[in-house]
Design an enzyme around this catalytic site. Structure first.
Site, mmCIF file in Angstrom:
data_model
loop_
_atom_site.group_PDB
_atom_site.id
_atom_site.type_symbol
_atom_site.label_atom_id
_atom_site.label_comp_id
_atom_site.label_asym_id
_atom_site.label_seq_id
_atom_site.Cartn_x
_atom_site.Cartn_y
_atom_site.Cartn_z
ATOM 1 N N HIS A 34 -49.871 63.387 11.295
ATOM 2 C CA HIS A 34 -49.185 62.697 10.192
ATOM 3 C C HIS A 34 -48.767 61.340 10.739
ATOM 4 O O HIS A 34 -48.272 61.232 11.866
ATOM 5 C CB HIS A 34 -47.953 63.472 9.745
ATOM 6 C CG HIS A 34 -47.015 62.665 8.895
ATOM 7 N ND1 HIS A 34 -47.195 62.495 7.536
ATOM 8 C CD2 HIS A 34 -45.892 61.965 9.219
ATOM 9 C CE1 HIS A 34 -46.222 61.742 7.063
ATOM 10 N NE2 HIS A 34 -45.414 61.403 8.058
ATOM 11 N N CYS A 102 -51.355 61.164 4.051
ATOM 12 C CA CYS A 102 -50.488 60.167 4.669
ATOM 13 C C CYS A 102 -51.271 59.148 5.471
ATOM 14 O O CYS A 102 -50.925 57.961 5.523
ATOM 15 C CB CYS A 102 -49.473 60.872 5.574
ATOM 16 S SG CYS A 102 -50.232 61.910 6.838
#
Length: 651
Positions: A34, A102
């Site tokens: 992420h 993301c």
């Protein structure tokens, strides 16, 4: 005046991917990444929409890594306006764990701020995962979690993750890990209470976020909102298809499903094929359109190696599909052998050859324990009595249950963690002439799916398979029975695709040494077993190669090695030349050669080698009198295979 831009990197698995990825997928994955962008003393990231917080204060905690990605000359006000426009594109309902996440958002922001992009190892992670058997099996489930189109007002039921993750050696662990990563990825946590002026706040979550929601964007898709991110996409992909659209364009909505379907079926790893949408009203999408003279929507522009090669306007689904096919064919010409009709080779089953014969287990164990009793000075951490007790009370009952008929009672649940120490202890005390019953235990046990899966977790010195294999390639004379059982044990390891991949990657040199000596062995049974192992290796590689050719994927596969293939093909052709007694051995060797050559990525090196080795004449010689038996190869299907390989794949 410039401002530094940093990339914060988090591992959504909290280290579990690094520890368990080989066990679950057969491939080492360092983390489930992420990312967020940090600029102007703020951390910005995407999950349930776009969120802004103080650096390091998000629900993900402290970053695992911080990477300097450059500096930006763009002022904060301009970036704020850009982010507010981006919120129309990066909405919660469009989030997808693999395709639009993301990292898609961070890459776009960094492109806008610096003209750069996030590291390749982050961008390529979804493709690396999907290239594994586990990833391919799990793809439909992930799509249903993030891409289901549930009618309004109806809840989307969570998929059965235990069933979906059954391709993993440990389905329960895989299911729990996937659910945890999905929840972490799709969550934003509470928005910072001190979100800076000018940024639209993220709605507070009143209950734990769930990834099960309708998602309008379901194809593997890039979104380009500025010239810098678009140019980065052109630099890092051989072929790019750009769809210029707008929210108010009715024809765009008509053609969009066709474009998404093309993206879903043709997108490839970084450096391959990319599909991107450019909304003229989002961010600096209008600037990208102006650069390429786009004035109407929908417009599709096709790029090869960063150069525009074609443009298509309007709604024309068949023509769009044709132009995408032409672009990909031009960028990635198919393997030359795909244009050749090879019916005999295509009819060869890619299922591994397994040795399932069950000896009298009581007799086999009596022989092994007798050898153990004959050792006068037993050494090692496990006593002789403990070894014998484990063999009789645990190993023997397991094998009897595992090799019983399907109508027998359910197999007992047996822990295997003490087996490596047991095998090592026995192997260090017995000579090779006495050791083959231990190898036969492993041969039979590998036919059990749970046992084969457990072996995928044993690395290096912990792997009994590698230890027993290493003993078969010593320079001194190896007893026939030991060679034979090791070859059959290795063949049975190919009952599990993940274990097969692990052995190819970690024991390639030892396996090759074993095959080079045993393919030419004086004993026909040993030669047959060696030909079977060689075939299993070739069949395993063939499955992966065909999938890559179909996907037009020319990325590097660690299982591939040009020098190894040259050595293997040289050994196989020499073995065919020397084999005069067994038609079945010639059959397996020819099939192995066919599978190695059919879509080999190394034909440039192999073609002159095949010519030097006179491969065509050697193969055809097996069809003539005295070539294999008195009359040559007799079976029609074997003759057809030999002729096809000789005439169509050998120069």
């Amino acid at each position: 005046m410039t401002t530094p831009v940093k990339l914060y990197i988090y591992d959504l698995s909290n280290g579990l991917a690094q520890q368990l990825s080989v066990q679950l997928t057969g491939r080492q994955i360092e983390g489930i990444w992420h990312t967020s962008v940090v600029v102007f003393d703020k951390e910005i990231f995407y999950g349930q929409g776009i969120s802004v917080t103080q650096p390091g204060k998000s629900h993900h905690g402290a970053p695992l890594r911080i990477v300097d990605v450059g500096e930006t000359a763009i002022d904060e006000e301009t970036f704020t306006e850009y982010l507010n426009a981006m919120r129309e594109q990066y909405t919660a309902d469009k989030y997808h764990l693999l395709d639009f996440n993301c990292n898609s958002f961070t890459n776009d922001c960094i492109g806008f701020l610096t003209g750069g992009s996030i590291p390749d190892y982050i961008k390529s992670l979804p493709t690396d995962f999907l290239s594994t058997p586990f990833g391919q099996a799990l793809r439909p489930t992930i799509d249903s979690m993030f891409g289901g189109r549930t009618p309004p007002g109806l809840p989307t039921p969570p998929p059965d993750l235990r069933t979906a993750t059954s391709a993993s050696p440990d389905p329960a662990l895989a299911a729990s890990l996937l659910q945890a990563v999905a929840a972490q990825a799709a969550s934003n946590g509470a928005a910072s209470s001190s979100s800076p002026p000018g940024y639209l706040p993220t709605p507070a979550l009143t209950s734990p976020p769930t990834p099960f929601q309708a998602a309008p964007l379901t194809a593997p898709m890039n979104v380009s909102t500025n010239p810098a991110s678009f140019h980065s996409l052109l630099r890092t992909n051989r072929a790019v298809v750009a769809f210029f659209t707008s929210a108010t364009c009715g024809p765009c909505r008509m053609i969009e499903p066709v474009f998404e379907d093309l993206a879903r079926n043709n997108s490839r790893a970084d450096g391959g094929v990319a599909f991107t949408k450019i909304d003229l009203a989002v961010g600096m999408g209008g600037a990208v359109a102006t650069e390429y003279g786009v004035r109407v929507t929908p417009t599709f522009i096709f790029f090869k190696d960063g150069v525009k090669i074609h443009e298509l306007k309007g709604v024309n689904g068949p023509e769009l599909r044709t132009q995408v096919d032409l672009l990909i064919y031009d960028a990635f010409p198919p393997h030359p052998h795909t244009a050749i009709s090879l019916p005999a080779i295509e009819s060869v089953s890619l299922e591994p050859i397994l040795f399932k014969q069950v000896p009298n287990l009581d007799t086999m164990f009596a022989k092994l324990t007798g050898s153990i009793d004959g050792v006068s000075s037993w050494t090692g951490p496990v006593t002789k009595a403990q070894v014998k007790q484990t063999l009789s009370k645990t190993v023997l009952p397991f094998l009897k249950a595992s090799t019983a008929t399907p109508s027998s009672p359910q197999q007992p649940s047996v822990p295997f963690d003490h087996w490596p120490a047991l095998a090592s202890n026995i192997a260090s005390n017995l000579g090779l002439s006495e050791l083959f019953p231990l190898v036969d235990i492993w041969r039979l046990a590998l036919l059990n799916a749970k046992f084969a899966a457990w072996n995928t977790t044993k690395k290096g010195s912990e792997s009994p398979i590698k230890m027993l294999l290493a003993k078969a390639i010593r320079p001194d004379n190896i007893p026939r029975n030991y060679l034979l059982t090791v070859l059959r044990m290795m063949s049975n390891a190919f009952s599990n695709q993940i274990l097969a991949r692990e052995l190819i990657l970690s024991t390639r040199s030892d396996v090759t040494s074993l095959l080079v000596t045993t393919l030419w062995h004086d004993d026909a049974t040993v030669r047959m077993s060696a030909a079977s192992l060689a075939f299993n290796i070739a069949a395993h590689l063939q499955k992966r190669r065909v999938d890559k050719v179909k996907a037009r994927d020319d990325s590097t596969d660690p299982e591939e090695d040009a020098d190894w293939e040259v050595e293997m093909i040289s050994a196989i052709i020499e073995a065919v030349k020397l084999e005069n007694g067994s038609e079945d051995i010639v059959h397996r060797l020819t099939a192995c050669l066919a599978l190695l050559l059919r879509v080999s990525p190394f034909m440039e090196q192999l073609t002159p080698l095949l010519e030097i080795l006179q491969s065509r004449s050697i193969l055809k010689g097996k069809l003539e009198k005295g070539g294999c038996g008195e009359a040559g190869v007799a079976k029609k299907e074997v003759r057809n295979l030999i002729l096809e390989v000789a005439e169509k794949l050998c120069p």
